[in-house]
Write a protein that holds these residues in place. Structure first.
Motif, mmCIF file in Angstrom:
data_model
loop_
_atom_site.group_PDB
_atom_site.id
_atom_site.type_symbol
_atom_site.label_atom_id
_atom_site.label_comp_id
_atom_site.label_asym_id
_atom_site.label_seq_id
_atom_site.Cartn_x
_atom_site.Cartn_y
_atom_site.Cartn_z
ATOM 1 N N LYS A 162 0.804 -1.170 0.142
ATOM 2 C CA LYS A 162 0.060 -0.013 -0.010
ATOM 3 C C LYS A 162 0.917 1.191 -0.100
ATOM 4 C CE LYS A 162 -3.705 -2.727 2.290
ATOM 5 N NZ LYS A 162 -4.484 -2.589 3.496
ATOM 6 N N GLU A 163 1.572 1.350 -1.014
ATOM 7 C CA GLU A 163 2.479 2.579 -1.294
ATOM 8 C C GLU A 163 2.848 2.514 -2.791
ATOM 9 O OE1 GLU A 163 6.302 2.349 0.421
ATOM 10 O OE2 GLU A 163 6.638 0.198 -0.248
ATOM 11 N N SER A 164 3.578 3.777 -3.149
ATOM 12 C CA SER A 164 4.145 3.893 -4.472
ATOM 13 C C SER A 164 5.679 3.779 -4.389
ATOM 14 C CB SER A 164 3.623 5.071 -5.198
ATOM 15 O OG SER A 164 2.395 5.052 -5.474
ATOM 16 N N PHE B 293 6.439 0.340 -9.252
ATOM 17 C CA PHE B 293 5.176 -0.077 -8.657
ATOM 18 C C PHE B 293 4.212 1.223 -8.256
ATOM 19 C CE2 PHE B 293 2.030 -1.222 -5.385
ATOM 20 C CZ PHE B 293 1.165 -2.163 -6.078
ATOM 21 N N GLN B 294 3.703 1.886 -8.915
ATOM 22 C CA GLN B 294 2.690 2.945 -8.558
ATOM 23 C C GLN B 294 1.327 2.679 -8.389
ATOM 24 O OE1 GLN B 294 4.427 6.208 -8.072
ATOM 25 N NE2 GLN B 294 6.162 4.717 -8.290
ATOM 26 N N GLU C 31 -0.082 7.328 -3.217
ATOM 27 C CA GLU C 31 0.971 8.101 -4.158
ATOM 28 C C GLU C 31 2.454 8.280 -3.298
ATOM 29 O OE1 GLU C 31 -0.943 11.530 -5.403
ATOM 30 O OE2 GLU C 31 -2.604 10.589 -6.609
ATOM 31 N N THR C 32 2.496 8.194 -2.269
ATOM 32 C CA THR C 32 3.945 8.124 -1.745
ATOM 33 C C THR C 32 4.380 6.877 -0.924
ATOM 34 O OG1 THR C 32 2.849 8.708 0.357
ATOM 35 C CG2 THR C 32 3.173 10.719 -1.239
ATOM 36 N N ASP D 22 7.435 2.082 6.487
ATOM 37 C CA ASP D 22 7.007 1.062 7.409
ATOM 38 C C ASP D 22 6.961 -0.067 6.477
ATOM 39 O OD1 ASP D 22 6.942 2.448 9.638
ATOM 40 O OD2 ASP D 22 4.720 3.002 9.328
ATOM 41 N N LEU D 23 6.973 0.205 5.143
ATOM 42 C CA LEU D 23 6.623 -1.230 4.179
ATOM 43 C C LEU D 23 8.066 -1.100 3.416
ATOM 44 C CD1 LEU D 23 3.354 -0.259 2.470
ATOM 45 C CD2 LEU D 23 3.643 -1.990 4.266
ATOM 46 N N LEU D 24 9.098 -0.915 4.177
ATOM 47 C CA LEU D 24 10.497 -1.181 3.513
ATOM 48 C C LEU D 24 10.861 -2.606 3.813
ATOM 49 C CD1 LEU D 24 12.348 0.547 1.916
ATOM 50 C CD2 LEU D 24 13.620 1.068 3.820
#
Length: 539
Positions: free
Chosen positions: A491-493, A497-498, A503-504, A508-510
């Motif tokens: 749930k990120e761009s 993958f966009q 949109e940002t 936390d999803l790294l």
């Protein structure tokens, strides 16, 4: 029943190097390909990257991490970029004729996303020369090669490889093969977006329970001849080819990243490639020019050619460590005896986007690492029990017999029909919101059901290309479903993958997303450099 120390799936440079390295270590090695021998499936569309004219690999390393938006495994980035110059030297000593500069060194050019000139190649013969010297190494070390061998089932005992089932389309027999180690080094699933050709090895491992990593990251190639599947090398830009509008207005892609270059060409009204003023550099691309003229009738020496970006590289695949071992759940656990390399593997080098030239470098490094480790690891190990192999052989034989005997269907489903519905679904879900991804997943699941009932025209197992096409179509749909499920979880761009609804990027999803054949999403921690320190801290 045959028994081999190491079996390698694939026929490109990654597979050939893996097989040669394993045999060099003394392993009894078999290399198998689902197609005829000498069809690697992957051409180097941007040469190879190596910091030949730099004092060290620091800039190459940092460019790779930045391009991948800090989702790269930094120990893999450090290791691979450090080996790049040695790889070029190795290839040269084995016979690759790289273009050279006035000082007699391999000529380096600056490609998209690189801060320094570091891409080397041999013009349009790069792919052919890499294939040739790789095949020579296999012959030198006694690797047995077989073409038209269709992989069916990975046989294992509690996630320890015991062998595999394959269809020998030369003799029309279903065969069981014992092995101590299996290296999957065939294609990725980029063909699922275009031609419907996906690697069967990765799909075979996926069906056996191996989770796939980073499936949501799919790279587009900017220089694709419009209306065809002809991919033009990015190295043409380094030799003077230009991208501009049909009206003549320039599109300055040379200073852009690969992602921005694709976006600029997609946004253009009528983008074309102009290779008419390449001068002496055009001589290095003669076979590319001839191929384009044969397929389209356009002479690139005299005419411009229309462009459109298309998917050319899938980053996701089987998760591997520095030795090419397929990891399961955590970095400390691996699917014993299972390795991956090349496009079938997700090594962690590319992160969320790949630098031009790093794809082939990754394939060669991962192939060498997997082959070397597997060749040493099998020493002293014994073969597992044949009970599971015998049972799988009987099941695969029964399944194929059922497919060959299914001629009573009133409604015939074809591969082309399934792939047409898949491409239509992909086109309608390009905006990547939660709703569009959910709709895409539903459509792909319907296509998967249809793919299981595709009509088989040929009734013989000998040279049954229709069966190969069916298995590839089914694998393509499964890979696309996995990519969509993994994308819904991110749930990120980030990088290629966009998402329109996120949109940002989100720190936390790294981490890496993994997805299994049941659709369950997991995570795999990002790896830092040696010693547990960041090579380049996330910014």
């Amino acid at each position: 029943m045959e028994a081999w120390d190491v079996i390698v799936l694939g026929d490109g440079p990654a597979a050939l190097h893996a097989a040669a390295e394993a045999a060099k270590e003394g392993a009894n090695t078999l290399l198998m390909s689902a197609t005829g021998l000498g069809q690697p499936g992957m051409a180097p569309l941007a040469g190879l990257s190596a910091s030949i004219q730099e004092s060290n690999n620091r800039s190459h390393r940092e460019d790779t991490i930045r391009c991948g938006e800090f989702l790269s495994d930094q120990d893999m980035v450090s290791s691979t970029t450090a080996k790049a110059v040695k790889i070029i030297d190795l290839l040269e000593r084995r016979g690759v004729n790289f273009r050279r500069d006035a000082q007699g060194l391999p000529m380096v050019r600056k490609s998209l996303g690189h801060s320094q000139p570091r891409n080397v190649g041999a013009g349009s013969t790069t792919a052919r020369e890499l294939q040739q010297i790789s095949e020579e190494q296999c012959m030198r070390h006694g690797v047995i090669r077989r073409g038209d061998q269709l992989p069916l089932t990975l046989v294992h005992n509690h996630q320890t490889v015991t062998g595999m089932i394959a269809l020998d389309m030369v003799n029309g027999r279903v065969i069981g093969l014992q092995c101590k180690a299996l290296i999957i080094a065939d294609e990725g699933f980029d063909g699922a977006y275009t031609s419907g050709i996906s690697g069967l090895g990765m799909d075979m491992a996926f069906r056996a329970g191996v989770s796939l990593r980073d499936m949501e990251f799919v790279m587009k190639h900017p220089l694709v001849v419009k209306g065809t599947n002809l991919f033009l090398p990015l190295d043409l830009l380094g030799d003077g080819a230009r991208v501009h509008e049909g009206s003549g207005a320039p599109i300055e892609v040379n200073a852009m990243s690969p992602i921005d270059a694709c976006a600029a060409i997609e946004a253009a009204v009528q983008p074309v490639l102009d290779a008419r003023e390449m001068g002496a550099g055009a001589a290095w691309w003669g076979s590319i020019f001839r191929l384009v003229q044969q397929r389209t009738g356009i002479d690139m020496n005299r005419q411009t050619i229309a462009l459109e970006p298309a998917v050319g590289h899938t980053i996701g695949g089987l998760p591997v460590d520095l030795n090419g071992r397929c990891v399961v759940g955590t970095w400390a656990r691996w699917f014993t005896g299972l390795y991956a390399a090349g496009d079938a593997a997700c090594t962690g080098l590319h992160g969320a986007a790949a630098l031009p030239g790093n794809r082939m470098l990754d394939g060669l490094c991962s192939g060498l690492a997997a082959g070397s480790h597997a060749g040493q690891w099998v020493k002293g190990r014994t073969f597992g029990s044949t009970d599971a192999l015998t049972s799988s052989l009987e099941q695969s034989t029964a399944d194929l017999s059922a497919m060959l005997g299914d001629g009573e269907a009133t409604h015939v489903v074809r591969c082309g029909t399934v792939m047409a519905s898949v491409r239509a679904a992909l086109a309608s879900g390009s905006d990547r919101t939660h709703d569009s991804l959910t709709t895409l997943l539903t459509k792909l699941e319907s296509a998967a059901v249809a793919a299981e009932s595709i009509h088989l025209d040929q009734t013989s197992l000998i040279a049954n290309t229709n069966l190969l096409e069916i298995f590839r179509t089914q694998a393509s749909v499964r890979m696309l479903i996995a990519a969509t499920q993994s994308g819904m979880a991110r749930k990120e761009s980030r990088g290629v993958f966009q998402r329109s609804d996120f949109e940002t990027s989100n720190e936390d999803l790294l981490h890496h997303n993994t997805v299994d054949h049941l659709g369950s999403i997991g995570t795999l921690a990002l790896k830092k450099g040696e010693g547990g320190h960041w090579v380049l801290p996330p910014q």
